[in-house]
Motif scaffolding. Structure first.
Motif, PDB file in Angstrom:
ATOM      1  N   LEU A 164       0.814  -1.218   0.000  1.00 52.07           N
ATOM      2  CA  LEU A 164       0.000   0.000   0.000  1.00 52.07           C
ATOM      3  C   LEU A 164       0.848   1.268   0.000  1.00 52.07           C
ATOM      4  O   LEU A 164       0.326   2.370   0.132  1.00 52.07           O
ATOM      5  CB  LEU A 164      -0.939   0.008   1.218  1.00 52.07           C
ATOM      6  CG  LEU A 164      -1.887  -1.191   1.338  1.00 52.07           C
ATOM      7  CD1 LEU A 164      -2.763  -1.057   2.572  1.00 52.07           C
ATOM      8  CD2 LEU A 164      -2.738  -1.341   0.088  1.00 52.07           C
ATOM      9  N   ASP A 165       2.160   1.112  -0.169  1.00 53.41           N
ATOM     10  CA  ASP A 165       3.091   2.241  -0.239  1.00 53.41           C
ATOM     11  C   ASP A 165       2.767   3.090  -1.476  1.00 53.41           C
ATOM     12  O   ASP A 165       2.791   2.579  -2.599  1.00 53.41           O
ATOM     13  CB  ASP A 165       4.516   1.680  -0.339  1.00 53.41           C
ATOM     14  CG  ASP A 165       5.597   2.736  -0.388  1.00 53.41           C
ATOM     15  OD1 ASP A 165       5.267   3.936  -0.449  1.00 53.41           O
ATOM     16  OD2 ASP A 165       6.783   2.350  -0.392  1.00 53.41           O
ATOM     17  N   PRO A 166       2.465   4.370  -1.318  1.00 54.84           N
ATOM     18  CA  PRO A 166       2.137   5.200  -2.489  1.00 54.84           C
ATOM     19  C   PRO A 166       3.280   5.339  -3.480  1.00 54.84           C
ATOM     20  O   PRO A 166       3.048   5.660  -4.646  1.00 54.84           O
ATOM     21  CB  PRO A 166       1.758   6.552  -1.875  1.00 54.84           C
ATOM     22  CG  PRO A 166       2.318   6.539  -0.497  1.00 54.84           C
ATOM     23  CD  PRO A 166       2.324   5.112  -0.059  1.00 54.84           C
ATOM     24  N   ARG A 167       4.509   5.069  -3.062  1.00 52.75           N
ATOM     25  CA  ARG A 167       5.640   5.105  -3.992  1.00 52.75           C
ATOM     26  C   ARG A 167       5.698   3.842  -4.841  1.00 52.75           C
ATOM     27  O   ARG A 167       6.372   3.809  -5.863  1.00 52.75           O
ATOM     28  CB  ARG A 167       6.956   5.254  -3.220  1.00 52.75           C
ATOM     29  CG  ARG A 167       7.039   6.492  -2.328  1.00 52.75           C
ATOM     30  CD  ARG A 167       8.269   6.429  -1.448  1.00 52.75           C
ATOM     31  NE  ARG A 167       8.295   5.175  -0.693  1.00 52.75           N
ATOM     32  CZ  ARG A 167       9.383   4.687  -0.101  1.00 52.75           C
ATOM     33  NH1 ARG A 167      10.533   5.332  -0.206  1.00 52.75           N
ATOM     34  NH2 ARG A 167       9.317   3.553   0.574  1.00 52.75           N
ATOM     35  N   ARG A 168       4.993   2.814  -4.399  1.00 49.73           N
ATOM     36  CA  ARG A 168       4.924   1.570  -5.149  1.00 49.73           C
ATOM     37  C   ARG A 168       3.605   1.493  -5.933  1.00 49.73           C
ATOM     38  O   ARG A 168       3.611   1.336  -7.149  1.00 49.73           O
ATOM     39  CB  ARG A 168       5.029   0.366  -4.203  1.00 49.73           C
ATOM     40  CG  ARG A 168       6.424   0.084  -3.627  1.00 49.73           C
ATOM     41  CD  ARG A 168       6.277  -1.051  -2.628  1.00 49.73           C
ATOM     42  NE  ARG A 168       7.519  -1.677  -2.202  1.00 49.73           N
ATOM     43  CZ  ARG A 168       8.171  -1.383  -1.075  1.00 49.73           C
ATOM     44  NH1 ARG A 168       7.703  -0.426  -0.282  1.00 49.73           N
ATOM     45  NH2 ARG A 168       9.278  -2.039  -0.738  1.00 49.73           N
ATOM     46  N   ASN A 169       2.515   1.546  -5.195  1.00 49.47           N
ATOM     47  CA  ASN A 169       1.189   1.338  -5.791  1.00 49.47           C
ATOM     48  C   ASN A 169       0.258   2.463  -5.343  1.00 49.47           C
ATOM     49  O   ASN A 169      -0.539   2.290  -4.415  1.00 49.47           O
ATOM     50  CB  ASN A 169       0.639  -0.024  -5.351  1.00 49.47           C
ATOM     51  CG  ASN A 169       1.504  -1.174  -5.801  1.00 49.47           C
ATOM     52  OD1 ASN A 169       1.673  -1.415  -6.990  1.00 49.47           O
ATOM     53  ND2 ASN A 169       2.073  -1.907  -4.844  1.00 49.47           N
ATOM     54  N   PRO A 170       0.348   3.630  -5.973  1.00 52.39           N
ATOM     55  CA  PRO A 170      -0.392   4.801  -5.492  1.00 52.39           C
ATOM     56  C   PRO A 170      -1.907   4.649  -5.500  1.00 52.39           C
ATOM     57  O   PRO A 170      -2.599   5.364  -4.766  1.00 52.39           O
ATOM     58  CB  PRO A 170       0.066   5.924  -6.428  1.00 52.39           C
ATOM     59  CG  PRO A 170       0.608   5.236  -7.626  1.00 52.39           C
ATOM     60  CD  PRO A 170       1.190   3.959  -7.139  1.00 52.39           C
ATOM     61  N   HIS A 171      -2.416   3.728  -6.310  1.00 47.41           N
ATOM     62  CA  HIS A 171      -3.873   3.585  -6.410  1.00 47.41           C
ATOM     63  C   HIS A 171      -4.380   2.311  -5.742  1.00 47.41           C
ATOM     64  O   HIS A 171      -5.552   1.961  -5.899  1.00 47.41           O
ATOM     65  CB  HIS A 171      -4.299   3.618  -7.883  1.00 47.41           C
ATOM     66  CG  HIS A 171      -3.822   4.830  -8.613  1.00 47.41           C
ATOM     67  ND1 HIS A 171      -4.232   6.110  -8.275  1.00 47.41           N
ATOM     68  CD2 HIS A 171      -2.945   4.978  -9.630  1.00 47.41           C
ATOM     69  CE1 HIS A 171      -3.647   6.977  -9.065  1.00 47.41           C
ATOM     70  NE2 HIS A 171      -2.847   6.312  -9.897  1.00 47.41           N
ATOM     71  N   ALA A 172      -3.520   1.635  -5.010  1.00 51.34           N
ATOM     72  CA  ALA A 172      -3.906   0.353  -4.419  1.00 51.34           C
ATOM     73  C   ALA A 172      -4.673   0.541  -3.114  1.00 51.34           C
ATOM     74  O   ALA A 172      -4.481   1.510  -2.381  1.00 51.34           O
ATOM     75  CB  ALA A 172      -2.669  -0.505  -4.176  1.00 51.34           C
ATOM     76  N   ASP A 173      -5.546  -0.397  -2.844  1.00 46.26           N
ATOM     77  CA  ASP A 173      -6.135  -0.546  -1.526  1.00 46.26           C
ATOM     78  C   ASP A 173      -6.069  -2.029  -1.175  1.00 46.26           C
ATOM     79  O   ASP A 173      -5.613  -2.851  -1.968  1.00 46.26           O
ATOM     80  CB  ASP A 173      -7.570  -0.017  -1.466  1.00 46.26           C
ATOM     81  CG  ASP A 173      -8.498  -0.664  -2.496  1.00 46.26           C
ATOM     82  OD1 ASP A 173      -8.201  -1.801  -2.948  1.00 46.26           O
ATOM     83  OD2 ASP A 173      -9.507  -0.043  -2.855  1.00 46.26           O
ATOM     84  N   ARG A 174      -6.498  -2.374   0.023  1.00 44.53           N
ATOM     85  CA  ARG A 174      -6.371  -3.771   0.461  1.00 44.53           C
ATOM     86  C   ARG A 174      -7.080  -4.721  -0.495  1.00 44.53           C
ATOM     87  O   ARG A 174      -6.556  -5.785  -0.829  1.00 44.53           O
ATOM     88  CB  ARG A 174      -6.954  -3.932   1.866  1.00 44.53           C
ATOM     89  CG  ARG A 174      -6.067  -3.428   2.987  1.00 44.53           C
ATOM     90  CD  ARG A 174      -6.622  -3.943   4.300  1.00 44.53           C
ATOM     91  NE  ARG A 174      -5.870  -3.456   5.453  1.00 44.53           N
ATOM     92  CZ  ARG A 174      -6.005  -3.957   6.671  1.00 44.53           C
ATOM     93  NH1 ARG A 174      -6.852  -4.957   6.887  1.00 44.53           N
ATOM     94  NH2 ARG A 174      -5.294  -3.481   7.678  1.00 44.53           N
ATOM     95  N   ALA A 175      -8.278  -4.354  -0.919  1.00 45.02           N
ATOM     96  CA  ALA A 175      -9.069  -5.257  -1.761  1.00 45.02           C
ATOM     97  C   ALA A 175      -8.359  -5.545  -3.075  1.00 45.02           C
ATOM     98  O   ALA A 175      -8.337  -6.685  -3.552  1.00 45.02           O
ATOM     99  CB  ALA A 175     -10.449  -4.653  -2.012  1.00 45.02           C
ATOM    100  N   ARG A 176      -7.780  -4.504  -3.696  1.00 38.16           N
ATOM    101  CA  ARG A 176      -7.084  -4.709  -4.973  1.00 38.16           C
ATOM    102  C   ARG A 176      -5.849  -5.568  -4.791  1.00 38.16           C
ATOM    103  O   ARG A 176      -5.551  -6.447  -5.614  1.00 38.16           O
ATOM    104  CB  ARG A 176      -6.703  -3.358  -5.576  1.00 38.16           C
ATOM    105  CG  ARG A 176      -7.885  -2.558  -6.102  1.00 38.16           C
ATOM    106  CD  ARG A 176      -7.419  -1.253  -6.716  1.00 38.16           C
ATOM    107  NE  ARG A 176      -8.538  -0.471  -7.210  1.00 38.16           N
ATOM    108  CZ  ARG A 176      -8.420   0.709  -7.806  1.00 38.16           C
ATOM    109  NH1 ARG A 176      -7.209   1.242  -7.981  1.00 38.16           N
ATOM    110  NH2 ARG A 176      -9.484   1.371  -8.234  1.00 38.16           N
ATOM    111  N   VAL A 177      -5.095  -5.312  -3.721  1.00 35.33           N
ATOM    112  CA  VAL A 177      -3.895  -6.113  -3.459  1.00 35.33           C
ATOM    113  C   VAL A 177      -4.287  -7.569  -3.212  1.00 35.33           C
ATOM    114  O   VAL A 177      -3.682  -8.501  -3.771  1.00 35.33           O
ATOM    115  CB  VAL A 177      -3.113  -5.544  -2.265  1.00 35.33           C
ATOM    116  CG1 VAL A 177      -1.990  -6.494  -1.851  1.00 35.33           C
ATOM    117  CG2 VAL A 177      -2.544  -4.167  -2.604  1.00 35.33           C
ATOM    118  N   GLU A 178      -5.301  -7.785  -2.391  1.00 37.69           N
ATOM    119  CA  GLU A 178      -5.717  -9.151  -2.082  1.00 37.69           C
ATOM    120  C   GLU A 178      -6.211  -9.880  -3.328  1.00 37.69           C
ATOM    121  O   GLU A 178      -5.935 -11.083  -3.503  1.00 37.69           O
ATOM    122  CB  GLU A 178      -6.788  -9.131  -0.998  1.00 37.69           C
ATOM    123  CG  GLU A 178      -6.243  -8.727   0.364  1.00 37.69           C
ATOM    124  CD  GLU A 178      -7.322  -8.622   1.430  1.00 37.69           C
ATOM    125  OE1 GLU A 178      -8.458  -9.077   1.181  1.00 37.69           O
ATOM    126  OE2 GLU A 178      -7.028  -8.079   2.516  1.00 37.69           O
TER     127      GLU A 178
END
Length: 340
Positions: A164-178
């Motif tokens: 969820l690091d904005p420098r890695r995945n600025p548009h991610a949230d838990r649901a998208r990562v999972e």
């Protein structure tokens, strides 16, 4: 088709590593560079006592790698800059029929810090996967192998400050990562830990990799880095993570048993509070290669915990202080390829 990342205790085909090359990570002086070469070689030679090892070396370092490594270790040539194979290489998975896949995460140098040289190694996910004969599984998630740890039965450990690091995945949230972890590694249930160790948030850190703080020994059982000295900021971190784990269940509904892996006694080095952790070990066929920190009593205590945690495996210690001085440990520089 369903892909699943096996537990690290599952049988391996081999371990992959990357040999150091000159640059900011290795060190500024000849002595520092030699120390780095020797540390990586020591780990590779220890792992080779248990299972095959393939070492990827930059063209500038192939001769040195062959000179320093056990003759049984295969050396292959490919351009690289960073050499933390857990993070720059692929994450290997298997399908229901046992076919090998390689998840090719996006690697951006742990959040694209100004100092990092990562553009060459960002291609190693594809390169190593092809060398292994695996089917490539592309991903748009910026992620590293050190940022996840699985039980092989659908549970993944991760930290809120990595994926969820904005420098890695600025548009991610838990649901998208999972959802992406379910697609790529078969993770049905995520246990989100709040953070990693304190030093990991400094300039040369990963922003909280899970593999230095917690690791599955087996389904339902997690080894936890335990800093017992209240003078170290990780004392509070250890307690916070323990509370989360003890309140968690895995993909099969089991409560998590926490196994404490106490930190060594050293609190500081020249740079500040250390992140020395025995959790960052490599499980291999018939063995465990664990970090040593030059503290005979603490190193022996860690070996004893790991012998109990991994019954029937020989536990071998390799001095990991030069690796930690460069930003990681033994788990960070190794990547297992499961037997297909």
């Amino acid at each position: 088709m369903t892909w699943r990342m096996p537990a690290e205790t599952a049988e391996h085909e081999r371990t992959w590593m990357a040999f150091p090359r000159e640059g900011v990570t290795l060190g500024a002086t000849a002595e520092e560079r030699q120390e780095g070469y020797e540390a990586w070689a020591a780990v590779a030679n220890a792992v080779a006592g248990f299972e095959p090892v393939t070492m990827v070396a930059d063209p500038s370092e192939v001769a040195r790698a062959r000179r320093m490594l056990d003759g049984a270790i295969e050396v292959v040539e490919a351009p690289l800059d960073e050499f933390w194979m857990r993070d720059v290489g692929p994450t290997f998975v298997l399908d229901e029929g046992g076919r090998l896949g390689a998840v090719d995460w996006i690697f951006n140098g742990w959040g694209a810090p100004a100092w990092a040289e990562w553009q060459l190694s960002a291609a190693l996910g594809t390169t190593v996967g092809a060398l292994a004969g695996a089917e490539r599984i592309g991903s748009l998630l910026v992620n590293e192998g050190g940022g996840i740890h699985v039980d092989g039965e659908g549970t993944v450990l991760l930290t809120e400050t990595v994926q969820l690091d904005p420098r890695r995945n600025p548009h991610a949230d838990r649901a998208r990562v999972e959802a992406e972890l379910a697609r790529t590694i078969g993770a049905e249930h995520a246990i989100w830990l709040p953070r990693g160790l304190t030093r990991d948030y400094e300039e040369f850190g990963t922003n909280g990799h899970v593999d230095i703080v917690a690791a599955f020994a087996s389904p339902g059982r997690v080894l936890l880095h335990e800093q017992q000295d209240p003078a170290h900021p990780d004392h509070a971190v250890s307690q916070e993570i323990r509370a989360v784990l003890e309140a968690s269940t895995d993909a099969r509904g089991r409560a998590i048993e926490v196994i404490a892996l106490p930190a060594p006694a050293t609190l500081r080095d020249d740079e500040g509070f250390v992140d020395w952790s025995y959790v960052n070990h490599s499980v291999v066929n018939g063995g465990v290669v664990v970090c040593g920190f030059g503290e005979p009593e603490a190193d022996a205590r860690a070996r004893a915990v790991l012998v109990q945690a991994y019954p029937g495996r020989e536990v071998v210690t390799v001095d990991a202080r030069p690796i930690f001085a460069r930003g990681g440990g033994i788990h960070c520089i190794t990547q297992q390829q499961p037997r297909a």
